[in-house]
Write an enzyme that holds these catalytic residues in place. Structure first.
Site, PDB file in Angstrom:
ATOM      1  N   ARG A 151       0.817  -1.220   0.000  1.00  0.00           N
ATOM      2  CA  ARG A 151       0.000   0.000   0.000  1.00  0.00           C
ATOM      3  C   ARG A 151       0.852   1.272   0.000  1.00  0.00           C
ATOM      4  O   ARG A 151       0.376   2.340  -0.338  1.00  0.00           O
ATOM      5  CB  ARG A 151      -0.909   0.066   1.236  1.00  0.00           C
ATOM      6  CG  ARG A 151      -1.849  -1.070   1.392  1.00  0.00           C
ATOM      7  CD  ARG A 151      -2.702  -0.926   2.625  1.00  0.00           C
ATOM      8  NE  ARG A 151      -3.621   0.192   2.516  1.00  0.00           N
ATOM      9  CZ  ARG A 151      -3.440   1.371   3.052  1.00  0.00           C
ATOM     10  NH1 ARG A 151      -2.384   1.606   3.783  1.00  0.00           N
ATOM     11  NH2 ARG A 151      -4.308   2.329   2.877  1.00  0.00           N
ATOM     12  N   ASP A 192      -4.428   7.657   6.301  1.00  0.00           N
ATOM     13  CA  ASP A 192      -4.803   6.448   7.013  1.00  0.00           C
ATOM     14  C   ASP A 192      -4.527   6.461   8.493  1.00  0.00           C
ATOM     15  O   ASP A 192      -3.629   7.137   8.950  1.00  0.00           O
ATOM     16  CB  ASP A 192      -3.960   5.286   6.495  1.00  0.00           C
ATOM     17  CG  ASP A 192      -4.728   4.540   5.474  1.00  0.00           C
ATOM     18  OD1 ASP A 192      -5.943   4.669   5.481  1.00  0.00           O
ATOM     19  OD2 ASP A 192      -4.091   3.862   4.684  1.00  0.00           O
TER      20      ASP A 192
END
Ligand code: 6GU
Length: 245
Positions: free
Chosen positions: A152, A167
């Site tokens: 990611r 995030d």
């Protein structure tokens, strides 16, 4: 990034690496995952990779030679890479480590099984990683976790890199809550501030929720966070508003 995975169970990775975000990253060539069945390095006709522990006790232990021969061969297959043993004794995996691992062009993950490895092989690891304080039956699920989290961080894997930056844990802080339509659902209303389009207020509200959740749910994480002056102000306002309630 190239990821080599040494395991007795290569087939259990297939679905995870074929689908969704990870699957696209593989198809787009952003990550190259190469599986290695280390039973191929086993001894004798039965390709034995384990044996009973010296001193007795339950379970089986990986013999040193097959695993070390496999690791050494895999090392030589491409550019230099850290060899990471996935074991419950390893250092705890966290977002800082995710970011560090994402800097490498190649990593090699070694999945344990049974009761562990013959201790004499551990110098073959550059370090050991654990994904948490519990014991799994093997390192495979840990390896999937590492590959998922690290991939990611590679630009292009996640559609919008902003979502990575915002995030949970990326900036050290837990994420703020999210809402979508309908604005009232089962009598529960989306906070007014998120619906009025004032982005300065929205950002401040979200930051204050992040600070609140992190300080309450993860005081250990909060203690290590570097608060900006504006964070300190927002946090003070939270304290003031809770003490006036
Ligand atoms: Cl990496 N392996 C095993 N077997 N158990 C674990 C782990 C790894 N991380 C946490 N528990």
């Amino acid at each position: 990034m190239r990821v080599d995975i040494i395991t007795l169970l290569p087939q259990i990775f297939e679905k995870v690496f074929d689908e969704s975000v990870l699957g696209s990253a593989v198809k787009n060539g952003l990550i190259d995952i190469v599986m290695h069945q280390f039973r191929d390095y086993g001894d004798g006709r039965h390709k034995t990779v384990d044996d009973t522990p010296f001193g007795g006790g339950p379970g089986m232990v990986f013999k040193p030679s097959p695993l070390v021969n496999c690791i050494r061969d895999v090392r030589k297959m491409s550019i230099p890479a850290p060899v990471i043993g996935l074991t419950p004794q390893g250092v705890s995996f966290n977002q800082d480590l995710v970011k560090e691992l994402a800097q490498f062009d190649r990593i090699i993950l070694v999945c344990g099984r049974y009761e562990g490895f013959d201790e004499r092989i551990i110098h073959e690891f550059d370090f050991q990683l654990s994904i948490g304080d519990y014991v799994l039956t093997g390192g495979e699920i840990a390896a999937m976790t590492v590959v998922d989290a690290v991939s990611r961080m590679i630009p292009g894997t996640v559609g919008c890199q902003d979502s990575v930056i915002q995030d949970s844990f990326y900036e050290g802080m837990l994420d703020h809550p999210q809402y979508t339509r309908p604005s009232i659902w089962e009598g529960l209303e989306v906070p007014e501030v998120l619906q009025n389009g004032n982005h300065a207020l929205i950002n401040k509200y979200r930051r204050s929720r992040s600070l609140l959740t992190t300080s309450v749910s993860r005081p250990d994480v909060f203690a290590t966070c570097d608060l900006s002056d504006s964070d300190k102000e927002i946090f003070q306002e939270l304290i003031d508003s809770s003490s006036s309630e």
